[in-house]
Scaffold this active site. Structure first.
Site: not given
Ligand code: AP5
Length: 215
Positions: A13, A88, A127, A160, A171
């Site tokens: 994402k 979410r 990551r 992280r 998660r």
């Molecule tokens: P990346 O692009 O970072 O993927 P992502 O889907 O954004 O993953 P995140 O771990 O950042 O998402 P998340 O939803 O768990 O965490 P968030 O920060 O939103 O890619 C991931 C890895 O894969 C990277 O190393 C990248 O290089 C690699 N990659 C990407 N594309 C690739 C490809 N095509 N091939 C190979 N490798 C690839 O949230 C964190 C926490 O915050 C949540 O757990 C929750 O506690 C809280 N939170 C955030 N938003 C909310 C909300 N709306 N409501 C409640 N709690 C929330």
């Protein structure tokens, strides 16, 4: 252009949202990044949010809805925005619809990224990120320099705190229970666009752009 990036942790994402942000010239709003910045500053929000994030749980809806309400009022959202990590839960999605209908704005596309679960665990546990500028590295696809100093800013590269295997598993389970039902929510609104998130970053970006230009 108002786009939601929907998908399990690690589906890309953030990676894809940032590329779309450059392409369309609209902000990519990552609620995860907003929370991590609050954690770093040790603000009251950050102290509270860290407990949920480190446990792999969601931060409460009322907190997240307040954050997005304030962020969408900023001037850079006038031409459009990408939401990465929000909504979410169904409660967050309903609050967003309510918020936007008051502004006579509608979400155009919800990009649902699909990647096999075993690949997600690999991506997330591999990551690494720069603790200063946030640049993303990955031990599998883009390894950091041997001295673990960021190529962009020289900052320390770290893992992280929620990217360990136990928290990643949690998660993914929370995603299935609380966030996956949003696919049906947006399917009913005819906004859902399924995209295969496997393959190179560039291949996935091409798929998304094609869908955005044709639907
Ligand atoms: P990346 O692009 O970072 O993927 P992502 O889907 O954004 O993953 P995140 O771990 O950042 O998402 P998340 O939803 O768990 O965490 P968030 O920060 O939103 O890619 C991931 C890895 O894969 C990277 O190393 C990248 O290089 C690699 N990659 C990407 N594309 C690739 C490809 N095509 N091939 C190979 N490798 C690839 O949230 C964190 C926490 O915050 C949540 O757990 C929750 O506690 C809280 N939170 C955030 N938003 C909310 C909300 N709306 N409501 C409640 N709690 C929330």
């Amino acid at each position: 252009m108002q786009i939601i990036m929907l998908g399990a942790p690690g589906t890309g994402k953030g990676t894809q949202g940032n590329l779309l942000s450059n392409y369309f010239g609209i902000p990519n709003i990552s609620t995860g990044e907003i929370l991590r910045s609050a954690v770093k500053q040790e603000s009251p929000l950050g102290i509270k949010a860290k407990l949920y994030m480190d446990a792999g749980e969601l931060v409460p809806d009322d907190v997240m809805i307040g954050i997005i309400r304030d962020r969408l009022r900023e001037a850079d959202c006038e031409k459009g925005f990408i939401l990465d990590g929000f909504p979410r839960t169904v409660t967050q999605a309903e609050a967003l619809d309510h918020l936007l209908s008051g502004e006579k704005i509608d979400i155009e596309h919800v990009i649902a990224l699909e990647v096999a679960e075993n690949a997600l665990v690999m991506r997330l546990t591999s990551r690494r990120v720069c603790s200063v500028c946030g640049k993303d590295y990955n031990m599998l696809s883009d390894p950091p320099p041997g001295d673990m100093k960021c190529r962009m800013c020289g900052g320390e590269i770290i893992q992280r705190s929620d990217d360990n295997e136990t928290t990643v598993t949690k998660r993914l389970a929370v995603y299935e229970e609380k966030t996956a039902p949003l696919k049906e929510y947006y399917e009913r609104q005819s906004k859902l666009r399924h995209v295969i998130g496997a393959g190179s970053v560039e291949e996935v970006q091409d798929r998304i752009r094609e869908i955005l230009h044709t639907s």
